[in-house]
Design a protein around this motif. Structure first.
Motif, PDB file in Angstrom:
ATOM      1  N   TYR A  73      -1.196  -4.027  -6.424  1.00  0.00           N
ATOM      2  CA  TYR A  73      -2.597  -4.377  -6.164  1.00  0.00           C
ATOM      3  C   TYR A  73      -2.814  -5.888  -6.320  1.00  0.00           C
ATOM      4  O   TYR A  73      -3.594  -6.500  -5.586  1.00  0.00           O
ATOM      5  CB  TYR A  73      -3.532  -3.611  -7.096  1.00  0.00           C
ATOM      6  CG  TYR A  73      -3.892  -2.241  -6.578  1.00  0.00           C
ATOM      7  CD1 TYR A  73      -4.550  -2.081  -5.359  1.00  0.00           C
ATOM      8  CD2 TYR A  73      -3.589  -1.095  -7.315  1.00  0.00           C
ATOM      9  CE1 TYR A  73      -4.889  -0.823  -4.882  1.00  0.00           C
ATOM     10  CE2 TYR A  73      -3.924   0.172  -6.839  1.00  0.00           C
ATOM     11  CZ  TYR A  73      -4.573   0.303  -5.623  1.00  0.00           C
ATOM     12  OH  TYR A  73      -4.907   1.546  -5.146  1.00  0.00           O
ATOM     13  N   GLU A  74      -2.097  -6.480  -7.286  1.00  0.00           N
ATOM     14  CA  GLU A  74      -2.228  -7.931  -7.468  1.00  0.00           C
ATOM     15  C   GLU A  74      -1.721  -8.665  -6.234  1.00  0.00           C
ATOM     16  O   GLU A  74      -2.335  -9.648  -5.787  1.00  0.00           O
ATOM     17  CB  GLU A  74      -1.454  -8.368  -8.711  1.00  0.00           C
ATOM     18  CG  GLU A  74      -1.733  -9.796  -9.126  1.00  0.00           C
ATOM     19  CD  GLU A  74      -1.131 -10.161 -10.472  1.00  0.00           C
ATOM     20  OE1 GLU A  74      -0.995 -11.368 -10.727  1.00  0.00           O
ATOM     21  OE2 GLU A  74      -0.800  -9.258 -11.262  1.00  0.00           O
ATOM     22  N   SER A 110      -7.252  -2.640 -13.695  1.00  0.00           N
ATOM     23  CA  SER A 110      -7.459  -1.244 -14.072  1.00  0.00           C
ATOM     24  C   SER A 110      -6.131  -0.564 -14.394  1.00  0.00           C
ATOM     25  O   SER A 110      -6.007   0.141 -15.404  1.00  0.00           O
ATOM     26  CB  SER A 110      -8.163  -0.499 -12.941  1.00  0.00           C
ATOM     27  OG  SER A 110      -8.207   0.886 -13.198  1.00  0.00           O
ATOM     28  N   LYS A 124       0.837  -1.203   0.000  1.00  0.00           N
ATOM     29  CA  LYS A 124       0.000   0.000   0.000  1.00  0.00           C
ATOM     30  C   LYS A 124       0.870   1.250   0.000  1.00  0.00           C
ATOM     31  O   LYS A 124       0.604   2.205  -0.729  1.00  0.00           O
ATOM     32  CB  LYS A 124      -0.925  -0.001   1.223  1.00  0.00           C
ATOM     33  CG  LYS A 124      -1.906   1.169   1.242  1.00  0.00           C
ATOM     34  CD  LYS A 124      -2.866   1.095   0.051  1.00  0.00           C
ATOM     35  CE  LYS A 124      -3.887   2.221   0.069  1.00  0.00           C
ATOM     36  NZ  LYS A 124      -3.295   3.545  -0.223  1.00  0.00           N
ATOM     37  N   LEU A 134      -1.826  -7.529  -3.294  1.00  0.00           N
ATOM     38  CA  LEU A 134      -2.839  -7.295  -2.260  1.00  0.00           C
ATOM     39  C   LEU A 134      -4.143  -8.026  -2.568  1.00  0.00           C
ATOM     40  O   LEU A 134      -5.121  -7.889  -1.836  1.00  0.00           O
ATOM     41  CB  LEU A 134      -3.116  -5.784  -2.135  1.00  0.00           C
ATOM     42  CG  LEU A 134      -1.965  -4.934  -1.576  1.00  0.00           C
ATOM     43  CD1 LEU A 134      -2.269  -3.442  -1.756  1.00  0.00           C
ATOM     44  CD2 LEU A 134      -1.722  -5.250  -0.102  1.00  0.00           C
ATOM     45  N   GLU A 135      -4.144  -8.771  -3.679  1.00  0.00           N
ATOM     46  CA  GLU A 135      -5.304  -9.538  -4.142  1.00  0.00           C
ATOM     47  C   GLU A 135      -6.497  -8.648  -4.475  1.00  0.00           C
ATOM     48  O   GLU A 135      -7.649  -9.081  -4.407  1.00  0.00           O
ATOM     49  CB  GLU A 135      -5.693 -10.608  -3.118  1.00  0.00           C
ATOM     50  CG  GLU A 135      -4.581 -11.639  -2.907  1.00  0.00           C
ATOM     51  CD  GLU A 135      -4.999 -12.789  -2.003  1.00  0.00           C
ATOM     52  OE1 GLU A 135      -6.167 -12.798  -1.553  1.00  0.00           O
ATOM     53  OE2 GLU A 135      -4.163 -13.674  -1.755  1.00  0.00           O
ATOM     54  N   ASN A 136      -6.198  -7.406  -4.813  1.00  0.00           N
ATOM     55  CA  ASN A 136      -7.234  -6.497  -5.312  1.00  0.00           C
ATOM     56  C   ASN A 136      -7.136  -6.539  -6.838  1.00  0.00           C
ATOM     57  O   ASN A 136      -6.541  -5.667  -7.476  1.00  0.00           O
ATOM     58  CB  ASN A 136      -6.998  -5.082  -4.780  1.00  0.00           C
ATOM     59  CG  ASN A 136      -8.147  -4.144  -5.118  1.00  0.00           C
ATOM     60  OD1 ASN A 136      -8.902  -4.396  -6.062  1.00  0.00           O
ATOM     61  ND2 ASN A 136      -8.285  -3.069  -4.368  1.00  0.00           N
ATOM     62  N   PHE A 137      -7.733  -7.576  -7.410  1.00  0.00           N
ATOM     63  CA  PHE A 137      -7.506  -7.858  -8.827  1.00  0.00           C
ATOM     64  C   PHE A 137      -8.192  -6.856  -9.749  1.00  0.00           C
ATOM     65  O   PHE A 137      -7.693  -6.584 -10.842  1.00  0.00           O
ATOM     66  CB  PHE A 137      -7.950  -9.287  -9.146  1.00  0.00           C
ATOM     67  CG  PHE A 137      -7.220 -10.318  -8.319  1.00  0.00           C
ATOM     68  CD1 PHE A 137      -5.840 -10.428  -8.391  1.00  0.00           C
ATOM     69  CD2 PHE A 137      -7.911 -11.148  -7.450  1.00  0.00           C
ATOM     70  CE1 PHE A 137      -5.161 -11.361  -7.625  1.00  0.00           C
ATOM     71  CE2 PHE A 137      -7.247 -12.085  -6.680  1.00  0.00           C
ATOM     72  CZ  PHE A 137      -5.861 -12.190  -6.765  1.00  0.00           C
ATOM     73  N   ASP A 138      -9.314  -6.298  -9.317  1.00  0.00           N
ATOM     74  CA  ASP A 138      -9.997  -5.296 -10.144  1.00  0.00           C
ATOM     75  C   ASP A 138      -9.110  -4.068 -10.337  1.00  0.00           C
ATOM     76  O   ASP A 138      -8.991  -3.542 -11.449  1.00  0.00           O
ATOM     77  CB  ASP A 138     -11.332  -4.900  -9.510  1.00  0.00           C
ATOM     78  CG  ASP A 138     -12.375  -6.013  -9.599  1.00  0.00           C
ATOM     79  OD1 ASP A 138     -12.194  -6.905 -10.451  1.00  0.00           O
ATOM     80  OD2 ASP A 138     -13.344  -5.984  -8.825  1.00  0.00           O
ATOM     81  N   GLU A 139      -8.510  -3.604  -9.233  1.00  0.00           N
ATOM     82  CA  GLU A 139      -7.611  -2.441  -9.335  1.00  0.00           C
ATOM     83  C   GLU A 139      -6.374  -2.794 -10.144  1.00  0.00           C
ATOM     84  O   GLU A 139      -5.861  -1.972 -10.921  1.00  0.00           O
ATOM     85  CB  GLU A 139      -7.204  -1.959  -7.944  1.00  0.00           C
ATOM     86  CG  GLU A 139      -8.268  -1.153  -7.220  1.00  0.00           C
ATOM     87  CD  GLU A 139      -8.557   0.171  -7.917  1.00  0.00           C
ATOM     88  OE1 GLU A 139      -7.663   0.726  -8.570  1.00  0.00           O
ATOM     89  OE2 GLU A 139      -9.708   0.643  -7.816  1.00  0.00           O
TER      90      GLU A 139
END
Length: 456
Positions: free
Chosen positions: A268-269, A279, A241, A271-276
């Protein structure tokens, strides 16, 4: 005023007199702004009015060198040297000519001679350091550039070269000692803190690197390189982050870059925030459509999300840019298998082999696709080639066994099956998955049963 007067003279074809200092000012101005034709005219007129001027002759040498008329320059330098044998500029210009001709050792000798006749050694040390670099003599280059830094602690060009020499000699610990000593004397130098952070980073001393980059951006809040390196260090510390925040700062300070978008996406990947992540990968390829890595990352995420058609589109874009990347062809093969496009998968595995990617999984993938397509003899041929490199492997032996049974070569099939059982008995499940008819064969079942009992 002398420039206006000189240009007025050229326009009116008049002849005005200029003193020596005025000519030097005019010529140097034109050389500095890249107007060499005017500089050339000024030198010619200057020598007509002041034919004995050594300084004007040396400026003529500069123009000869710029125009690559090295022989003329050298002849004129010899004339000047006879008039002023102790003129350091003669040795410097001769060294420049030798350097241009690739004779760096001679250039070094000439520059060392120049040092005997000058009070301004720094410029000559700088030139001497570059000649050592041309010869990959990093030790002498470093020692020479260090002299420049000792005279002027704000000579950042020389400082960079000192660190570059440490890097080339892989003397990162020594570089750290040097830079720590430097920042004690010049503590508000963001360049030095940045370079110190780089050395710590190379040695995987990430906490120390982070402190150094922190100092760099505290000293210069607009130091993009400092924020980038800080972000990379935070990634290594798994502080994703915070890494994202620093990459975002670089986007605020300068134009957007695909590199920053990719790094943010990868954070982000993690952090497993795949949508971000998707993007930012999309922003990366929008910023630079020729960024094959961006397309590949998009393909990977969509593959993992089982969006195989979208993954196929993205990997195709990557391959349009970099068609000789075997990793891309591997992924393309995997995607095509998921889409049941076996001909495309076959072509992809074959492409990997032509690119000298002969990993075991490539041979196995190619064998399995050929088997599925009913091209059993071709599949056996692939395994024969595979066996030349990968001997005594269960993956190969079981496939040989299954294929030989299918092409009615039972004896060979049993030979390979026995060999496979010796290597890894439990892996016999692959027969059930790939060659169910063979697995259900009564003789095969008897062999498996008897072998298992013998093992107990």
């Amino acid at each position: 005023m002398c420039l206006v007067k000189f240009e007025s003279m050229l326009k009116t074809n008049s002849i005005y007199f200029f003193d020596l200092d005025e000519f030097e000012e005019i010529i140097i101005h034109y050389l500095d702004v890249g107007k060499h034709a005017l500089a050339k005219k000024a030198v010619k007129l200057g020598l007509q009015q002041h034919p004995t001027s050594i300084d004007l002759k040396l400026l003529q040498v500069e123009i000869y060198i710029f125009e690559d008329e090295l022989d003329k320059a050298y002849v004129l330098l010899n004339v000047i040297e006879r008039l002023e044998p102790n003129n350091d500029e003669v040795f410097i210009q001769k060294a420049t000519i030798c350097s241009k001709r690739g004779n760096h050792k001679e250039a070094i000798i000439l520059l060392k001679n120049a040092l005997n006749f000058t009070d301004d050694k720094v410029d000559i040390w700088s030139l001497l350091g570059m000649e050592y670099l041309y010869l990959d003599n990093f030790k002498d280059a470093r020692l020479t550039f260090t002299k420049c830094v000792n005279v002027d602690y704000e000579d950042y060009s020389a400082l960079y070269n000192v660190v570059y020499c440490f890097d080339m000699e892989k003397e990162h610990k020594e570089a750290i000692l040097y830079l720590n000593s430097y920042v004690q004397k010049n503590p508000y130098c963001e360049v030095a803190w940045h370079q110190l952070g780089r050395q710590y980073f190379i040695l995987k001393m990430y906490e120390e690197a982070l402190k150094s980059f922190d100092y760099a951006v505290l000293i210069d809040e607009s130091f993009i390189g400092g924020y980038l390196e800080k972000a990379k260090t935070l990634e290594e510390l798994e502080r994703y982050k915070e890494a994202i925040d620093n990459y975002l700062i670089t986007l605020e300070l300068d134009d957007a870059t695909s590199f920053a978008f990719v790094r943010i996406g990868e954070c982000y990947e993690k952090l497993e925030n795949f949508d971000e992540a998707i993007s930012f990968y999309q922003k990366a390829v929008n910023e630079d459509p020729l960024l094959d890595k961006g397309w590949m990352l998009l393909a990977n995420l969509n593959y993992e999300a089982e969006n195989y058609e979208q993954a196929s589109y993205y990997i195709s874009e990557a391959l349009k840019i970099e068609e000789n990347n075997s990793l891309y062809w591997r992924r393309y093969a995997e995607i095509n298998l998921k889409l049941n496009f076996y001909e495309e998968a076959l072509m992809s595995f074959e492409k990997c082999l032509t690119l000298h990617d002969d990993a075991l999984e490539i041979y196995i993938g190619l064998t399995d696709v050929l088997s599925f397509l009913g091209q059993f003899n071709d599949a056996i041929e692939v395994l024969i080639n595979c066996q030349k490199k990968y001997k005594n492997t269960a993956e190969v032996a079981y496939r040989f066994a299954g294929l030989f049974f299918i092409v009615n070569k039972e004896d060979s099939g049993f030979d390979y099956l026995i060999e496979a059982l010796k290597i890894d008995f439990d892996y016999n499940v692959v027969l059930k998955e790939l060659y169910p008819i063979v697995y259900e064969n009564e003789k095969v079942q008897n062999l498996l049963s008897n072998y298992k009992k013998a093992m107990e």
